[in-house]
Structures are given as structure tokens and as C-alpha cells.
Design a protein around this motif. Sequence first.
Motif, mmCIF file in Angstrom:
data_model
loop_
_atom_site.group_PDB
_atom_site.id
_atom_site.type_symbol
_atom_site.label_atom_id
_atom_site.label_comp_id
_atom_site.label_asym_id
_atom_site.label_seq_id
_atom_site.Cartn_x
_atom_site.Cartn_y
_atom_site.Cartn_z
ATOM 1 N N LEU A 148 0.653 -1.008 0.195
ATOM 2 C CA LEU A 148 -0.012 -0.062 -0.204
ATOM 3 C C LEU A 148 1.017 1.283 0.111
ATOM 4 O O LEU A 148 0.560 2.110 -0.626
ATOM 5 C CB LEU A 148 -0.969 0.402 1.301
ATOM 6 C CG LEU A 148 -1.807 -0.954 1.052
ATOM 7 C CD1 LEU A 148 -2.443 -1.142 2.642
ATOM 8 C CD2 LEU A 148 -2.999 -0.862 -0.111
ATOM 9 N N MET A 149 2.088 1.057 0.899
ATOM 10 C CA MET A 149 2.992 2.538 0.697
ATOM 11 C C MET A 149 4.041 2.163 -0.915
ATOM 12 O O MET A 149 3.571 3.885 -1.593
ATOM 13 C CB MET A 149 4.117 2.345 1.712
ATOM 14 C CG MET A 149 3.987 2.082 2.800
ATOM 15 S SD MET A 149 2.670 3.697 3.777
ATOM 16 C CE MET A 149 0.848 3.119 3.538
ATOM 17 N N VAL A 150 3.582 1.303 -1.582
ATOM 18 C CA VAL A 150 4.160 1.317 -3.528
ATOM 19 C C VAL A 150 2.860 1.947 -3.604
ATOM 20 O O VAL A 150 3.353 2.751 -5.062
ATOM 21 C CB VAL A 150 4.632 -0.507 -3.651
ATOM 22 C CG1 VAL A 150 4.888 0.080 -4.582
ATOM 23 C CG2 VAL A 150 6.119 -1.027 -2.943
ATOM 24 N N SER A 151 1.932 1.929 -3.240
ATOM 25 C CA SER A 151 0.650 2.427 -3.847
ATOM 26 C C SER A 151 0.506 3.431 -3.942
ATOM 27 O O SER A 151 -0.710 4.453 -4.051
ATOM 28 C CB SER A 151 -0.717 1.209 -3.996
ATOM 29 O OG SER A 151 -0.432 -0.355 -3.883
ATOM 30 N N GLY A 152 1.000 4.551 -3.060
ATOM 31 C CA GLY A 152 1.025 5.725 -2.888
ATOM 32 C C GLY A 152 0.149 6.115 -1.447
ATOM 33 O O GLY A 152 -0.352 7.112 -1.362
ATOM 34 N N PHE A 153 -0.739 4.947 -1.040
ATOM 35 C CA PHE A 153 -1.245 5.381 0.717
ATOM 36 C C PHE A 153 -1.087 6.127 1.653
ATOM 37 O O PHE A 153 -1.589 6.571 1.896
ATOM 38 C CB PHE A 153 -2.156 4.197 0.228
ATOM 39 C CG PHE A 153 -3.253 3.808 0.196
ATOM 40 C CD1 PHE A 153 -2.823 3.460 -1.513
ATOM 41 C CD2 PHE A 153 -4.609 4.022 0.594
ATOM 42 C CE1 PHE A 153 -4.111 3.106 -2.389
ATOM 43 C CE2 PHE A 153 -5.937 3.707 -0.841
ATOM 44 C CZ PHE A 153 -5.248 2.894 -1.847
ATOM 45 N N ASP A 154 0.698 6.850 1.501
ATOM 46 C CA ASP A 154 1.101 7.432 2.371
ATOM 47 C C ASP A 154 1.048 6.959 3.727
ATOM 48 O O ASP A 154 1.757 7.219 4.628
ATOM 49 C CB ASP A 154 0.971 8.605 1.917
ATOM 50 C CG ASP A 154 1.789 10.265 2.254
ATOM 51 O OD1 ASP A 154 2.460 9.849 1.728
ATOM 52 O OD2 ASP A 154 1.040 10.619 3.228
ATOM 53 N N LYS A 155 -0.643 7.216 4.694
ATOM 54 C CA LYS A 155 -0.313 6.906 5.553
ATOM 55 C C LYS A 155 -1.822 5.640 5.614
ATOM 56 O O LYS A 155 -3.089 5.861 5.940
ATOM 57 C CB LYS A 155 -0.794 7.970 6.209
ATOM 58 C CG LYS A 155 -0.042 9.153 6.630
ATOM 59 C CD LYS A 155 -0.482 10.615 7.300
ATOM 60 C CE LYS A 155 0.596 11.103 7.228
ATOM 61 N NZ LYS A 155 0.116 12.478 8.144
ATOM 62 N N TYR A 156 -1.719 4.582 6.390
ATOM 63 C CA TYR A 156 -2.378 2.858 6.040
ATOM 64 C C TYR A 156 -2.481 3.051 7.729
ATOM 65 O O TYR A 156 -2.132 2.880 8.710
ATOM 66 C CB TYR A 156 -2.159 2.439 5.401
ATOM 67 C CG TYR A 156 -2.059 1.174 6.518
ATOM 68 C CD1 TYR A 156 -3.437 -0.015 6.089
ATOM 69 C CD2 TYR A 156 -1.189 0.178 6.816
ATOM 70 C CE1 TYR A 156 -3.721 -1.383 6.157
ATOM 71 C CE2 TYR A 156 -1.622 -1.370 7.504
ATOM 72 C CZ TYR A 156 -2.725 -2.032 6.799
ATOM 73 O OH TYR A 156 -3.341 -2.787 7.366
ATOM 74 N N TYR A 157 -3.495 2.292 8.034
ATOM 75 C CA TYR A 157 -3.475 1.768 8.990
ATOM 76 C C TYR A 157 -4.936 1.219 9.301
ATOM 77 O O TYR A 157 -5.805 0.967 8.681
ATOM 78 C CB TYR A 157 -4.202 2.588 10.544
ATOM 79 C CG TYR A 157 -5.328 2.797 10.778
ATOM 80 C CD1 TYR A 157 -5.897 4.389 10.369
ATOM 81 C CD2 TYR A 157 -6.252 2.152 11.377
ATOM 82 C CE1 TYR A 157 -7.689 4.519 10.431
ATOM 83 C CE2 TYR A 157 -7.957 2.379 12.126
ATOM 84 C CZ TYR A 157 -8.305 3.919 11.665
ATOM 85 O OH TYR A 157 -9.252 4.958 11.208
ATOM 86 N N GLN A 158 -4.602 -0.097 9.935
ATOM 87 C CA GLN A 158 -6.337 -1.236 10.104
ATOM 88 C C GLN A 158 -6.690 -1.722 12.048
ATOM 89 O O GLN A 158 -4.989 -1.987 11.814
ATOM 90 C CB GLN A 158 -5.712 -1.970 9.289
ATOM 91 C CG GLN A 158 -7.048 -3.508 9.177
ATOM 92 C CD GLN A 158 -6.716 -4.486 7.891
ATOM 93 O OE1 GLN A 158 -8.026 -5.443 6.977
ATOM 94 N NE2 GLN A 158 -5.602 -4.716 7.581
ATOM 95 N N ILE A 159 -7.415 -2.383 12.490
ATOM 96 C CA ILE A 159 -7.447 -2.861 13.147
ATOM 97 C C ILE A 159 -8.090 -3.662 13.051
ATOM 98 O O ILE A 159 -8.913 -4.244 12.469
ATOM 99 C CB ILE A 159 -8.033 -2.570 14.478
ATOM 100 C CG1 ILE A 159 -7.982 -0.351 14.393
ATOM 101 C CG2 ILE A 159 -8.428 -3.018 15.712
ATOM 102 C CD1 ILE A 159 -8.137 -0.223 15.592
#
Lengths: 589, 589
Positions: A204-215
Amino acid sequence: MLRTHTCGELRIDNVGEEVILTGWVQRLRDKGGMLWIDLRDRYGITQLSFEEGLTPEALLNQARELGREFVIRVVGKVIERESKNDKIPTGAIELKVTKLEVLNAAKLPPFMIEDETDGGDDLRMKYRYLDLRRNPVRRNLELRHRVMRETRNYLDGLYFIEVETPVLIKSTPEGARDFVVPSRMNPGEFYALPQSPQTFKQLLMVSGFDKYYQIVKCFRDEDLRADRQPEFTQIDCELSFVTQEDILNTFEGLIHHLFQKVKGVNLPKMPRMTYADAMRLYGSDKPDTRFGMQFVELNSLVKNKGFKVFDDAELIVGINATGAASYTRKQLDELTDFVKRPQIGATGLVYARVNEDGSVKSSVDKFYAPEDLAEWAAAFNAKPGDLLLVLAGGKDKTRKALNELRLEMGTRLGLRDKDTFSALWVVDFPLLEWDEEMGRFHAMHHPFTSPKPEDLELIDDRPSDIRANAYDMVINGVEVGGGSIRIHDRRLQEQMFRLLGFSNDEAKAQFGFLMEAFEYGAPPHGGIAFGFDRLCSIFGGSDSIRDYIAFPKNNSGRDVMIDAPSPISDAQLDELHIKMRNITAPEKK
Amino acid sequence: MLRTHTCGELRIDNVGEEVILTGWVQRLRDKGGMLWIDLRDRYGITQLSFEEGLTPEALLNQARELGREFVIRVVGKVIERESKNDKIPTGAIELKVTKLEVLNAAKLPPFMIEDETDGGDDLRMKYRYLDLRRNPVRRNLELRHRVMRETRNYLDGLYFIEVETPVLIKSTPEGARDFVVPSRMNPGEFYALPQSPQTFKQLLMVSGFDKYYQIVKCFRDEDLRADRQPEFTQIDCELSFVTQEDILNTFEGLIHHLFQKVKGVNLPKMPRMTYADAMRLYGSDKPDTRFGMQFVELNSLVKNKGFKVFDDAELIVGINATGAASYTRKQLDELTDFVKRPQIGATGLVYARVNEDGSVKSSVDKFYAPEDLAEWAAAFNAKPGDLLLVLAGGKDKTRKALNELRLEMGTRLGLRDKDTFSALWVVDFPLLEWDEEMGRFHAMHHPFTSPKPEDLELIDDRPSDIRANAYDMVINGVEVGGGSIRIHDRRLQEQMFRLLGFSNDEAKAQFGFLMEAFEYGAPPHGGIAFGFDRLCSIFGGSDSIRDYIAFPKNNSGRDVMIDAPSPISDAQLDELHIKMRNITAPEKK
């Protein structure tokens, strides 16, 4: 709804109103012509009243036949209580019942539905749905909900985006054992359940999502210890274009936010301690810093005085158990037995008391002159009344043993209060750890953790000394979260896999997609994951994550309530292209 | 962070500031001594500029060597643009670059990272991490995040508590096929992945949790059609002490809230339609009510006029395709072919045009006099220019076929606009449906759905006519959610299992824990579950849930990016006490 109010809602202002309540019969008191019932729901307790002579007889009889945990619906008028109960919010009123309907009867529960119950662990787990009725258990799950909500509030406020990653993924031999799922549509192949969404969040970082989270739920097929569950929940995060310092500050902020919002506690700024210091001063990479009692190394002070145990030891190291000089012989023997347990493994315990007059009395007086012991006391900065406890032996083992002793003394001296919180970052972890059994290196965090650039020159000669851009957050001696700055360069990632003993083919088969992704413009990135169950247990002041999970499994990985796992049919096996090996009958449940 | 601003942040007010940006090279234009680069991140695009003569030559050369999708970091000064771009928020400024650092190079992507891409489905799935860089795809996931967040906001506001239920549960033969997980610690036994948390949420009601929800992954091992995924997400809810009306209002409120917050659309109150009416008027339990074209039954009008097809038919039913009288012979032949497709299965199509002069011209003129046809037109309330389309045959099959034809005509006439939303509740579903193949009843919703009390008397003689306290929410012809008031009485639940062909032993082995729970004070309760992926796709105006899932699987249940499922090692199989059946080699991927 079937009610007009909940059982936690009515107040003195409601006096005179006709209301409808629903709930469970918590308690009946039948005394002097009066019948009182405590009616309970999730929101509280309201007292119902019936009075001989005033309440119609049929209704009174109906009420008298109710049992504990019956589910009822009552209509009545709110009246002011004669004797008020200050302990509950509804304690100023009661409901004068005019109509009663039994919505469902209840058998006598197998244990008391009270804050303090008479039910043992096994019974409460089998009837977990009844255990969950008890206030302390329900409150734990309400706490969990609040922690979850505030986590999302904080991260959403920082423009993190929650993305769900797949549960049916690919098995990889690195790390713990995977749970696997046979594929019906792809014969001979299996999905694996994720131990963490690691590779997906990096993608997702490679995809450019920049800031991801998930519980997110994660899974590990490990032998279960007291505080492990086969399925557990993580707060999983990843950011791009960040340094380690950015991540520490962002997630220190998260924990500060949670303590503030959920506990009303303002934590101070979290100190950062290197792994090397943590091991040197506490013998642990997750030091409990609610109390001091830091390690003092004595090698230069105690060698060559004729005491063979110290002379032969790689490390002589001790703690100052402040104020424990009054420990009796019996107590000291207990401590000696404690450190000699096989799982701790020290060969013995040396102690020294600092007397009221400043003189020092030790268990090795025959080797050390009073002035030697005075030097010990000085090294520990000891005062009259203090007790010095010293272990000796191989460096790693001795530190480990002294860590256990320190925690034991902390507990004995009441220094580990559950309502005191001490948080810190442990940083600069080693990149690799040597696996004696396998004869190869393991990644201390995971194979995607980046080495510190300045340590890369050690890669050929002293790989064990390479430090990683890795960090753990520790609260009260518990590792609540950990992460790292990742590798984002294909060549470095390949080098890392080689160091870990992967052949090129193995690396490619398992993580080819990630390494290929690194070639299409992967940004620098890093992240962290918090053990959500454990975090909740710390907020709640419990040692067990199980108390914060609605339907936990036991130490054999069983859900004893629904009786899972269980056998499946031959037709199911056939469809999945598998059969059972010859096995002895399933263990008795 | 490695940047001072994002690529979507700088405005005219920032002119003169020195800033640092990071991102991906979207586009380079090199023209007349000027070099412009569009730098992209999740937040937007900022134009970078370099100028021959002014920009140092080394820097200019470095910039000219950049390729698409390179990850860079630039330092520069914000200046006002000469020719502004009104289409993007940063269009008034550009960055005069003074320093450039390549953070990562990029190979040429296998397809264009543009809103309109040249990549086919398969290629985009294999490189999903690149597909996710494209604005429309990223926006879908941002939408998903917003819908998720607003769902929680709404439910939290109503005192719902989110509780995580287990993923490793027990396999039950009812419903769709389970994914199973072999247990290492319990040889010969398997966990199953949940198709829904149904029994757990009911147990939470027995526990007194009162209002539960969870946004949760569920799993079904079904043969995949276009719009199915083996793992999918549900908004799962359950409430105690409620009537059906309470649930409809609460969740109509949720959907209103979501449309308001996420789309800025105020939906009207949702009509309630019985299942019987939905079948009669639309031939479907999920009618697309964005347009009328309700069914008109013609039996009393058209029989006994010598047209054998109608005379022999159980049902003659049609729709008025308003304004379609101008349809050509070719178009009508297409429609006839459409309804004759095997999956639709009508034997033919009768049509009748209403001419401008009010006369009616039909394909069955030889059986029906002009005054007969005038009666048809009146029954359809048809006006000049309308086209009547009529099918005949067995009731269920004909309704089903006419439903397809109605939807086809709706599409052809442009009546199914993706930005128009029409929502309704379908209620009073039958409790049971007869399974011809198995020769027994199935529960239409699931075995925990309660019958309407007033229909219980039909249980012995006409069980098919028992209506359930069950409801679906339908938006634009898609069932987005469904639920029921549950059984909370042990005896009724047992009766239900018997009706469904369970032996007492089977019922007890599979659901004994739930039936036992009903004996300890189970409150009346009910709930609903929404298909979260589908809900997002409706918000986004797409037909495919796959567009709203970060890492979807293909129609064979494969993740082609990570290549899962995949074979596992013999050692893993051994540990799990299973072996493969003799199978032909795994299919070519």
C-alpha cells in the motif's frame, strides 16, 4: 422498543412518570409485606417494588414466582424511594409495578452472575455468554470498544486511511507457524491466514497510500501460553516518507491520546532507551520502568579477591532492593530458591545488607573485607536499610536471571502498581539474532526491517553487530507495540534474504511480488503494530489478554463453548482434496 | 517527515516559502528551455519547474533523466505560475526546484498510471499495487474508509458496542460451504471460518449486550460469480428488546446518515413492500424501484380468445415500456431473443404498440380484436407511444423472466441512472423455501429467523405459507442488507430445526450451545447485516464490489499478485495430520 427507558436511566426527575422497563432479575427481597426486585440490563439496575395490599394479588404472586435471570418486562410508575441508595445512579427512585410480563424464563445459572462469582475458569468459559453478563467482564469489552474508537479518532485525524487487507493469503515459512486453509477450487493448494498484514501494508505504501492503518485480526498457530491466543487483534500502521523519529512521535501521540481519553491519565514524554542500555540496565528489552533498581555491574570491584564464583564469572551484576535490609534469612532463602529455578537458572545468590550504622553484612564476608563491601555499597548508591542482591555467571544468562529477580523484588516491594504507567521506547535493536539450533541467523523483527546505514559495513565480518531501524514501545514491562523502518530497495532486500539463508529461488517464490514492487517506485516507509488485546489489558490493569476478548480460546486452542475445532464430514474432506492421516482418536475434550 | 508539505497542499499564500516535497513523477514536459514535472502523491499534484540558464546545469540534467513513477524529494521555492491551472487546487503555484534527490528509481510500469489506463483486468490485478496508484481506484478505497467511519459514528452514537467475534469457529452444514482450517493441536479436527457471526451475536444478546455491531470479514467457499468474493465484509448488528419496526427505523436511519454524510444526498423515507407484492409487481424480491414499469396481470383479460399460449398459461403478465412504441422489428426481435435465453427461459414475447391515434397493434392481432387490445392498453394505463411487453407461462418462471425483461428495458430506456437512488424495505418473507433437489425445506434467511406468531398455526398443514419476521433492504435493485427477528425460545428453535430436517442429535451437536443459552434468560432480539462491499459499490456507482476491495481475488479464488493459494510443504501437512488425496497436478495459474 419494548421499553421506554433502560435500567440505568431513571432519576428523581422522572418521579410520577409511567414507564416500561425490560431486563434480567438480578435479586429478589421479600420482607414484611414488601417485595423488591433489582432489574438489570447493560446500562444499570433499577429497583422494582410490589406491596402486599396495594399490588393486586395475582401480580404479586406472579412476581414472587420469578427466579434469578428471568427476562421480564414491567410497566409501572416511578416513585421516590424511602431509603435511597447513593451507590447507584438510579438509587433515588423505584418503580411501583402495575404490570409484569415474563419474556423468558431462566434455569438456575451454573455460577453466580455477580461481580465476584463462584464460577471457576472452565465453567465460565463453557458458559461464556453468562460470564459476559457480569459487570467486570462487560466493562472490559466496553473499554475495548472505547480504545478502538479513540484509536480510529486519532489516526483518522492525522489522515490515515483504514484499508482492509485479505485474510486468505499465502503461507510463508518465515516467522511463526501459519494456520492454513485448503482450497477447493485450486486442488493441492492452500491459503494461509495472516500473521500480520506486513507485505500488504508495504505494498500500500508502494501504491502511494501514504498513511495506512487497520485494526485487524491476525493468526499464529503457536503452542499457547497463558497470554497467547491463536487469533489476536493488531493496530497495524504504515507511513511513507518518514524517519524513525516521525513514527515514534506519531505513535507516542496515539498512546498519549488513548491514556488521556480512556483513562484520564496524562503520560509524560516517553524516554528512548537503546536495546544495549536496556539489556545492560534491566537485562530485558522490555524493562518495567515503574521502578528503578537498575543493574550495577561489579566486575572491576569484586574480582581477584579469592571468591572463585566471581573470579570465573563473565559478569557479576546486582540490584539494590531499596529498604529490604530487614529481609529475614527465610525470605533470602526464598529468593535464592527463586533464582535457582530451572527456568531462571542462576547457580546462587549473593546478598549484602547495609546496616543502620552504614556497615555492610554480606553472604560472602569471608572473601571481602568491610572496605570492599563499602565500595559495593557505594557502587549501588546504597543507604542504610538497603539490600544488595548479586548474581554472577555468563553475561546473557545472568542478566536474564537478574531481570527476573528484579521484577520479583519490584512485586514484593509493591513497586508495580497497576494504576501507575511507565512507558518508553526501546530503539536500536540488533538486526539479526543467531539461531543456535538452526545454525543460521533470524531476523529479530522480520526480514523487511532495514539496517542502520552506518552499520552496513559490518555485514560481512560482524553481522550480529548490525543495528536495525527498529523500535518497541514498552509499558510497565510489556511490549505493547513494535515496528521498523523497512527496506525499500530491491538489492538490499535480496541481500537481507541471503543473510537469512534464503536461496534466490526461495526468496523469489515467497516474496518475489514484494521485491518486484520495489522496482516500480517504492517510497521510503516504515510502520508499527500494536498488540490490541494486550494494550486493552494494560488499560484495564489485568495480566491476561483473555479478559479483554469476548470469546477466547483455551490453552489447547479450543472454544469450549461452541466446541470447536470439531471433525468435519468425509464429503467436506473430499471436496477439499485432502484426507486425514492415520491418527489416534482426537483427544478428550 | 521527509517533506514539509504534501503535493496537494501549496497555494498562492505559500509563494516565497522554501519547501520540501516528496512524491512520484507523473509527467515531464521539456519545451523551449523549460522543464516541468508533475509531482504526485495521495493528496494531489504539484508542478515543479526547472529553467535552462537559471537552474544549475547538473540539477537540470539530473531532472531530465527522471522517468515516470520515479520517487523523488525536491527542495525549492514556491512561485506564482505564469499560466495557472484552474482544474487543480495547487494550480496557481509551482515549485522552482533547487535540489533534487532520487529516493527510488522505477521501471516503466506495465500500464499507464492514469485515470484512464491501457491495462487490462488481469495485468492490473497482477500489479494491483500499481493499479491502486490510479486516482479512481484510490478514491474508491477512500470512499470505503468514509463509509466505514460514518457507520461507526452513527452506531456509536446510538450506544451500540462493537465486539469482535472469533474467526476460528465451528463448521456447520447449514448454508453455504465453509472454509475450514485443520487444527494442529487437536488432531482430526477443523475450525471453520465464519459465514457470519450469527450465533455469536445472538449469544451477545443473551449476555445482555443490548446493542451490538461489528464491521467484520466473513467467508464463503462458493463458486465465484462476477460479484462474489470468497472473503467479504459485513456490517453486522443485533439488538435486544426490539420489534421489527425498531430495527427498520434504526437502520433506515443508518443508510440515511451514510447517504447524507458520504454522498450529500437526502433519501426519502423508505417504503415497505411485502415479499408477496414485490413478486407480484416486480417478479423479484429485490426490485429496482428507480423506475415504475410494474407488472400488470392479464389472466382475466386475455384467456379464452383462442390463443392457446395464453389459454394454457398459469400467468399472463406484462409491463408497459413507456414511450418505446417506436421500437423497430429488429429491436423487438432482440428482446424476444433476450427472453428466450436459457437462463431466462421464456418461450416467446408478445408485444403491443399503442399508436399515436390510440389504436393498438400487437403481435397477436389474429386472436384479439381491437377492442380487446384497447382493454389491454387500459389495464396498463398505456398512452400513445407506449410499448406493452407480455410473457406467459408458469407463474414463478414467468415473473422471473419478466423481471429480467423489465430490468433490460429499464437499462435501454435510461431509467437506471447510477446517481439516482431508490431504497425500500421488503418485508414478510416466507420462512421456508422448498428445495426440490434435496426434497426438504430450507430456511429462506437462516434457521434462527422467527415465524410470525399469527402464522404458526400453519406449521403442520401449510408450512410454505408461514411468513417470517424477516426483512431486506433493497437499493436500486440490489439487496444491500437483510435480517430478522430471531427465535429466542428453545422449544420453537427445536421445532424449527425439525422442520428443516435436522434430527435432534444433529441439531444438538451443531447448535446445542445456542439452544442451551436460550434456557438461561434469552431476551427477545433481532438484527441485520449489510454487505459492506456492495454498499460501497452502490455509493460509488459501480456494478462490481471488486472495485472497492484493495486486494480482491479473481473468479478462481486466486490472488494473482501474491500467487495464493499455493502448495505447502509436506512437513506442514504432517503437522496438521492431513495428506493430499491423489489429484491431478494443480491447474495452470
